[in-house]
Design an enzyme around this catalytic site. Sequence first.
Site, PDB file in Angstrom:
ATOM      1  N   ASN A   1      -6.004  12.122   0.017  1.00 51.64           N
ATOM      2  CA  ASN A   1      -5.105  11.341   0.877  1.00 51.64           C
ATOM      3  C   ASN A   1      -6.003  10.549   1.834  1.00 51.64           C
ATOM      4  OD1 ASN A   1      -2.445  10.569   1.745  1.00 51.64           O
ATOM      5  ND2 ASN A   1      -2.801  11.751   3.592  1.00 51.64           N
ATOM      6  N   LYS A   2      -5.382   9.771   2.677  1.00 46.95           N
ATOM      7  CA  LYS A   2      -6.107   8.887   3.607  1.00 46.95           C
ATOM      8  C   LYS A   2      -7.241   9.618   4.306  1.00 46.95           C
ATOM      9  CE  LYS A   2      -5.787   5.413   4.108  1.00 46.95           C
ATOM     10  NZ  LYS A   2      -6.728   4.546   3.345  1.00 46.95           N
TER      11      LYS A   2
ATOM     12  N   ASP B   1      -2.409  10.702  -2.371  1.00 46.40           N
ATOM     13  CA  ASP B   1      -2.689   9.618  -3.317  1.00 46.40           C
ATOM     14  C   ASP B   1      -2.971  10.140  -4.719  1.00 46.40           C
ATOM     15  OD1 ASP B   1      -3.358   8.415  -0.538  1.00 46.40           O
ATOM     16  OD2 ASP B   1      -2.972   6.762  -1.930  1.00 46.40           O
TER      17      ASP B   1
ATOM     18  N   ARG C   1      -7.317  -0.763  -7.075  1.00 51.25           N
ATOM     19  CA  ARG C   1      -7.584   0.406  -6.219  1.00 51.25           C
ATOM     20  C   ARG C   1      -7.706   1.644  -7.126  1.00 51.25           C
ATOM     21  NH1 ARG C   1      -4.440   1.128  -0.808  1.00 51.25           N
ATOM     22  NH2 ARG C   1      -6.470   1.969  -0.220  1.00 51.25           N
TER      23      ARG C   1
ATOM     24  N   GLN D   1      -3.062   2.553   9.834  1.00 49.00           N
ATOM     25  CA  GLN D   1      -1.727   2.669   9.221  1.00 49.00           C
ATOM     26  C   GLN D   1      -0.786   3.497  10.108  1.00 49.00           C
ATOM     27  OE1 GLN D   1      -4.608   2.931   7.581  1.00 49.00           O
ATOM     28  NE2 GLN D   1      -4.439   2.316   5.445  1.00 49.00           N
TER      29      GLN D   1
ATOM     30  N   ARG E   1       0.837  -1.198   0.000  1.00 47.59           N
ATOM     31  CA  ARG E   1       0.000   0.000   0.000  1.00 47.59           C
ATOM     32  C   ARG E   1       0.877   1.256   0.000  1.00 47.59           C
ATOM     33  NH1 ARG E   1       1.568   1.928   4.052  1.00 47.59           N
ATOM     34  NH2 ARG E   1       0.361   3.814   3.690  1.00 47.59           N
ATOM     35  N   GLY E   2       0.183   2.430  -0.117  1.00 48.97           N
ATOM     36  CA  GLY E   2       0.908   3.689  -0.226  1.00 48.97           C
ATOM     37  C   GLY E   2       1.091   3.991  -1.706  1.00 48.97           C
ATOM     38  N   ALA E   3       0.741   5.212  -2.099  1.00 46.01           N
ATOM     39  CA  ALA E   3       0.665   5.519  -3.536  1.00 46.01           C
ATOM     40  C   ALA E   3       1.952   5.190  -4.312  1.00 46.01           C
ATOM     41  CB  ALA E   3       0.263   6.982  -3.719  1.00 46.01           C
TER      42      ALA E   3
HETATM   43  O1  MRU Z   1      -4.962   3.046   1.836  1.00 42.41           O
HETATM   44  P1  MRU Z   1      -3.490   3.302   1.872  1.00 42.41           P
HETATM   45  O2  MRU Z   1      -2.846   2.808   3.120  1.00 42.41           O
HETATM   46  O3  MRU Z   1      -2.797   2.840   0.627  1.00 42.41           O
HETATM   47  O4  MRU Z   1      -3.381   4.897   1.895  1.00 42.41           O
HETATM   48  C1  MRU Z   1      -2.117   5.480   1.891  1.00 42.41           C
HETATM   49  C2  MRU Z   1      -2.137   6.939   2.045  1.00 42.41           C
HETATM   50  O5  MRU Z   1      -3.175   7.574   2.080  1.00 42.41           O
HETATM   51  C3  MRU Z   1      -0.806   7.633   2.053  1.00 42.41           C
HETATM   52  O6  MRU Z   1      -0.851   8.792   2.832  1.00 42.41           O
HETATM   53  C4  MRU Z   1      -0.440   8.027   0.614  1.00 42.41           C
HETATM   54  O7  MRU Z   1      -0.548   6.934  -0.249  1.00 42.41           O
HETATM   55  C5  MRU Z   1       0.931   8.568   0.524  1.00 42.41           C
HETATM   56  S1  MRU Z   1       2.164   7.327   0.762  1.00 42.41           S
HETATM   57  C6  MRU Z   1       3.676   8.049   0.554  1.00 42.41           C
END
Ligand code: MRU
Length: 350
Positions: free
Chosen positions: A246-247, A236, A88, A195, A45-47
């Site tokens: 973002n999250k 994201d 996703r 997270q 996970r994470g963009a």
């Molecule tokens: O659902 P996730 O855990 O993939 O969400 C991740 C986030 O929202 C992060 O803040 C974002 O991807 C930036 S990661 C450098």
Amino acid sequence: MIRSIEWIGSGVRFIDQTKLPTEEVYVETHELSVLAEAIASLRIRGAPALGIAAAYGIVLGLNNSVEVTGEKLRSDFEKAASLITSTRPTAINLFWAVERMRGVLHRSQQRSPRETIEQLLLEAKTIHREDEEMCAAIGRFGAELVPQQATILTHCNTGALATGGEGTAQAIITTAAAQGKNISVFADETRPLLQGARLTAWELQKHGINVTLITDNTAASVMKRKKVDLVVVGADRIAANGDTANKIGTYNVAIIAKEHVIPFYVAAPTSTIDSSLKNGEMIPVEERKAEEVTEGFGTRTAPYGVKVFNPAFDVTPNKYITAIVTEHGVIRPPYDVSIVHVMKKAVQGV
Ligand code: MRU
């Protein structure tokens, strides 16, 4: 540094982030279906990490296409691309990486399938290496915004786990600390999948950074009662006007930061900017299953049958964002202008 994902031999190895922080489990696979499931279930996970996984995923999807016709190779590519992009919808890096890989496919018309796959693997490794470099640059530019003594609030996880390098927002924290600055961090736990609690607290502890975990609904109180110098979060997808997905919960943090006159920074590589979208209303927001809220981590915490709304992301309007830290420097409002400039730099590679 933890490697969230790596290419080894003829497959990938990734850390299963759903098992953290109690177990460090690595998964090795040659199967695109395993990788796609890992993305959908947030094992990866994470963009930025999603972009890297998508690129390697295309190569895995072509594992059995070495001895085929060019036409079959292209149709196998499209099958892999559509499986990956169905996992996703919000993080643009996933789609951006697939497009970069498609560019290689198009430029390889004269090559044999074997050579094309070799070129695709090279491109995936380049995407990975560039992400590592982008993280380092974001860390350097962002650290300039951090005072010698600073308390920083962050949301979700933006570290090595979420990227191919040291992270985005988290690289700013670790770079500032490495420069000898006295850094303390409040990490939002980040409901519903935690997270912040499971991943950010774990990573920052490993870095020896003074981290305090708070529930999401404590952030306003912390800003009022403790001295928070700045907020830094990842992204994201960033629209052409700077609105940032973002999250879920990031928008709340941005509003309360503004109320307390605390700078609110977004840190992201230019691969997270989607200039094709005029504003944040056009960003697709993933909705995830109810059970993440009603029985997260196996304990039922809500009555059966209750309706649940569980968006994985929210969109923070640009007016709350003090600056965006990219690998090409720090950009400020008006974002519709500064984003055009930074995207030009990204194309020129300067
Ligand atoms: O659902 P996730 O855990 O993939 O969400 C991740 C986030 O929202 C992060 O803040 C974002 O991807 C930036 S990661 C450098």
